[in-house]
Design a protein around this motif. Structure first.
Motif, PDB file in Angstrom:
ATOM      1  N   ALA A 142       0.846  -1.195   0.000  1.00  0.00           N
ATOM      2  CA  ALA A 142       0.000   0.000   0.000  1.00  0.00           C
ATOM      3  C   ALA A 142       0.884   1.248   0.000  1.00  0.00           C
ATOM      4  CB  ALA A 142      -0.910  -0.008   1.222  1.00  0.00           C
ATOM      5  N   ALA A 143       0.517   2.239  -0.791  1.00  0.00           N
ATOM      6  CA  ALA A 143       1.260   3.498  -0.815  1.00  0.00           C
ATOM      7  C   ALA A 143       0.924   4.297   0.439  1.00  0.00           C
ATOM      8  CB  ALA A 143       0.903   4.293  -2.057  1.00  0.00           C
ATOM      9  N   VAL A 144       1.932   4.953   1.002  1.00  0.00           N
ATOM     10  CA  VAL A 144       1.718   5.737   2.216  1.00  0.00           C
ATOM     11  C   VAL A 144       2.219   7.157   2.024  1.00  0.00           C
ATOM     12  CG1 VAL A 144       1.861   3.725   3.738  1.00  0.00           C
ATOM     13  CG2 VAL A 144       3.932   5.015   3.204  1.00  0.00           C
ATOM     14  N   ASN A 145       1.618   8.075   2.738  1.00  0.00           N
ATOM     15  CA  ASN A 145       2.044   9.462   2.747  1.00  0.00           C
ATOM     16  C   ASN A 145       3.424   9.542   3.399  1.00  0.00           C
ATOM     17  OD1 ASN A 145       2.414  12.241   3.876  1.00  0.00           O
ATOM     18  ND2 ASN A 145       0.415  12.557   2.925  1.00  0.00           N
ATOM     19  N   GLN A 146       4.397  10.148   2.695  1.00  0.00           N
ATOM     20  CA  GLN A 146       5.765  10.167   3.197  1.00  0.00           C
ATOM     21  C   GLN A 146       5.938  11.054   4.406  1.00  0.00           C
ATOM     22  OE1 GLN A 146       8.301  11.125  -0.107  1.00  0.00           O
ATOM     23  NE2 GLN A 146       7.789   9.268  -1.233  1.00  0.00           N
ATOM     24  N   SER A 147       4.977  11.937   4.664  1.00  0.00           N
ATOM     25  CA  SER A 147       5.060  12.812   5.836  1.00  0.00           C
ATOM     26  C   SER A 147       4.331  12.228   7.041  1.00  0.00           C
ATOM     27  CB  SER A 147       4.482  14.191   5.514  1.00  0.00           C
ATOM     28  OG  SER A 147       5.199  14.818   4.483  1.00  0.00           O
ATOM     29  N   SER A 148       3.104  11.747   6.808  1.00  0.00           N
ATOM     30  CA  SER A 148       2.290  11.276   7.933  1.00  0.00           C
ATOM     31  C   SER A 148       2.302   9.767   8.111  1.00  0.00           C
ATOM     32  CB  SER A 148       0.847  11.747   7.746  1.00  0.00           C
ATOM     33  OG  SER A 148       0.265  11.126   6.605  1.00  0.00           O
ATOM     34  N   GLY A 149       2.665   9.029   7.050  1.00  0.00           N
ATOM     35  CA  GLY A 149       2.630   7.574   7.125  1.00  0.00           C
ATOM     36  C   GLY A 149       1.248   6.991   6.884  1.00  0.00           C
ATOM     37  N   ALA A 150       0.258   7.821   6.588  1.00  0.00           N
ATOM     38  CA  ALA A 150      -1.096   7.340   6.349  1.00  0.00           C
ATOM     39  C   ALA A 150      -1.185   6.666   4.986  1.00  0.00           C
ATOM     40  CB  ALA A 150      -2.082   8.502   6.424  1.00  0.00           C
ATOM     41  N   VAL A 151      -2.000   5.624   4.907  1.00  0.00           N
ATOM     42  CA  VAL A 151      -2.194   4.906   3.656  1.00  0.00           C
ATOM     43  C   VAL A 151      -2.952   5.786   2.664  1.00  0.00           C
ATOM     44  CG1 VAL A 151      -3.325   2.920   2.589  1.00  0.00           C
ATOM     45  CG2 VAL A 151      -2.136   2.649   4.766  1.00  0.00           C
ATOM     46  N   ILE A 152      -2.512   5.777   1.395  1.00  0.00           N
ATOM     47  CA  ILE A 152      -3.163   6.542   0.341  1.00  0.00           C
ATOM     48  C   ILE A 152      -4.085   5.602  -0.425  1.00  0.00           C
ATOM     49  CG2 ILE A 152      -2.825   8.015  -1.666  1.00  0.00           C
ATOM     50  CD1 ILE A 152      -0.002   8.573  -0.678  1.00  0.00           C
ATOM     51  N   ALA A 153      -5.380   5.826  -0.314  1.00  0.00           N
ATOM     52  CA  ALA A 153      -6.360   4.951  -0.946  1.00  0.00           C
ATOM     53  C   ALA A 153      -6.215   4.986  -2.459  1.00  0.00           C
ATOM     54  CB  ALA A 153      -7.777   5.369  -0.546  1.00  0.00           C
ATOM     55  N   GLY A 154      -6.345   3.800  -3.090  1.00  0.00           N
ATOM     56  CA  GLY A 154      -6.302   3.720  -4.544  1.00  0.00           C
ATOM     57  C   GLY A 154      -4.918   3.734  -5.139  1.00  0.00           C
ATOM     58  N   TYR A 155      -3.872   3.629  -4.300  1.00  0.00           N
ATOM     59  CA  TYR A 155      -2.501   3.637  -4.798  1.00  0.00           C
ATOM     60  C   TYR A 155      -1.726   2.465  -4.207  1.00  0.00           C
ATOM     61  CZ  TYR A 155      -2.868   8.348  -6.786  1.00  0.00           C
ATOM     62  OH  TYR A 155      -3.214   9.436  -7.553  1.00  0.00           O
ATOM     63  N   LYS A 156      -0.839   1.896  -5.022  1.00  0.00           N
ATOM     64  CA  LYS A 156       0.109   0.888  -4.573  1.00  0.00           C
ATOM     65  C   LYS A 156       1.524   1.389  -4.869  1.00  0.00           C
ATOM     66  CE  LYS A 156      -2.750  -2.531  -3.418  1.00  0.00           C
ATOM     67  NZ  LYS A 156      -2.803  -3.141  -2.066  1.00  0.00           N
TER      68      LYS A 156
END
Length: 373
Positions: free
Chosen positions: A254-268
């Motif tokens: 799962a792709a994650v936000n590089q600042s917050s670490g939150a998962v980015i929906a719809g992205y791998k």
């Protein structure tokens, strides 16, 4: 003198002549003082100009653009030599310079002398001495503004651009990207090469002794969805069409936000370790996305970036790749169920694979162009 005759006072001729002579001497002294002051101001201005010319020549000698004198077209360290020139501003100046030692020395002494004749006809001169160091201008540029080789981009976290930004610096000239609990990739901060792979969670530099040394590059990027279609659950990468490698290992997470670490929906986010026999060896070929079930009708579209100075065809994601001798990041894809590849944020995408049972890619059937694994 008789009584009753008034007394008369005045200057005699001699007294008048003495007074005139004194005033004349005073005026002459004042004129000479004014002349000397004027000459002094003029000489100070000329000395300042001569000093500037001497400093200008020293800085010009320091401004060599290379070490080797290749063709003599540009100023180089090996081509530094003495000389003379002339220029006229507030006076006619003759400037000459000499260098001590030779081009093999790490330091050379330089002397610059500027000579001229002042308004009084007297010879004047200014001389400056300095030292010039033999330093490759490329190294100086890297110290002042750390750059990767042959680019004009500042390096994130002062590491090679080929290292993913989220990679954690271990403080020993290496960084690690933890893909999963059983897969970690270790990079050289300087070269960007993959130097080790680890089958566990790396916590600090001391853990690296248990990792496996390797010569490898990474191939990484994002896979996104266009429209409301769902992301395939078993999505993966297949490097069966590449040559020149000794092995490949790919991971899709799962792709994650590089600042917050939150998962980015719809992205791998995918990362492949592409191993080669020796550092610097090249590989080539075409990457395919895999794991799309036969009942789904996806188009795999590739972000193929415009050409730009200093950007290679491989970095632009122009496939098939050719003579890859670097790690490649931002090799991105988008999946769509629409009739054609979309334009995303103003950037048109290129058809990479047709994974439609009813409309396979003209160059291959669905089973080979869109492998199950």
């Amino acid at each position: 003198m008789s009584a009753g005759r008034p007394m008369r006072r005045g200057f005699t001729l001699i007294e008048a002549l003495v007074a005139v002579a004194l005033v004349g001497l005073g005026l002459l002294a004042l004129a000479m003082t004014q002349l000397k002051l004027s000459q002094g101001v003029d000489l100070a201005r000329q000395r300042g100009e001569a000093t500037r010319l001497a400093q200008q020549r020293i800085e010009a000698l320091r401004s060599y653009v290379s070490i080797a004198n290749v063709g003599g077209a540009a100023l180089s360290w090996d081509g530094l030599a003495g000389g003379t020139d002339q220029t006229s501003t507030s006076a006619a100046y003759t400037r000459s310079w000499t260098l001590g030692g030779s081009s093999t020395d790490l330091m050379r002494q330089v002397n610059v002398s500027v000579a001229w004749t002042d308004r009084a006809g007297r010879a004047q001169a200014v001389s400056l001495d300095s030292m010039i160091a033999r330093t490759d201008p490329t190294d100086v540029g890297l110290l002042g503004f750390p750059l990767p080789d042959n680019t004009t981009l500042k390096r994130p976290k002062n590491r090679n651009l080929n290292i993913p930004v989220p990679a954690r610096d271990l403080g020993d000239g290496q960084s690690v990207t933890q893909i999963s609990n059983t897969f970690a990739v270790v990079f050289s901060n300087n070269s960007g090469y993959v130097v080790k792979t680890c089958g566990f969670v790396v916590t600090n530099a001391s853990d690296l002794s248990r990792c496996t040394a390797t010569n490898a590059y990474i191939l990484a990027g994002y896979i996104s969805m266009s429209g409301n279609a769902a992301m395939p659950g078993g999505l993966g990468l297949n490097l069966g069409l590449v040559t020149g490698v000794t092995g490949t290992t790919c991971s899709v997470t799962a792709a994650v936000n590089q600042s917050s670490g939150a998962v980015i929906a719809g992205y791998k986010y995918y990362l492949c370790v592409v191993s080669v026999a020796t550092e610097g060896q090249t590989w080539a070929g075409r990457v395919r996305l895999a794991g799309m079930a036969s009942g789904t009708d996806y188009l795999v579209c590739r972000f193929q970036y415009p050409s730009a100075n200093g950007v290679t065809a491989n970095q632009r994601n122009l496939q098939p790749y050719a003579a890859v001798a670097e790690s490649l990041d931002n090799q991105n894809y988008v999946l769509t169920t629409a009739s054609s590849c979309p334009t995303v944020s103003g950037l048109a995408t290129t058809l990479h694979q047709s994974c439609r049972s009813s409309n396979p890619n003209a160059n291959a059937n669905r089973s080979t162009d869109c492998p199950a694994t």
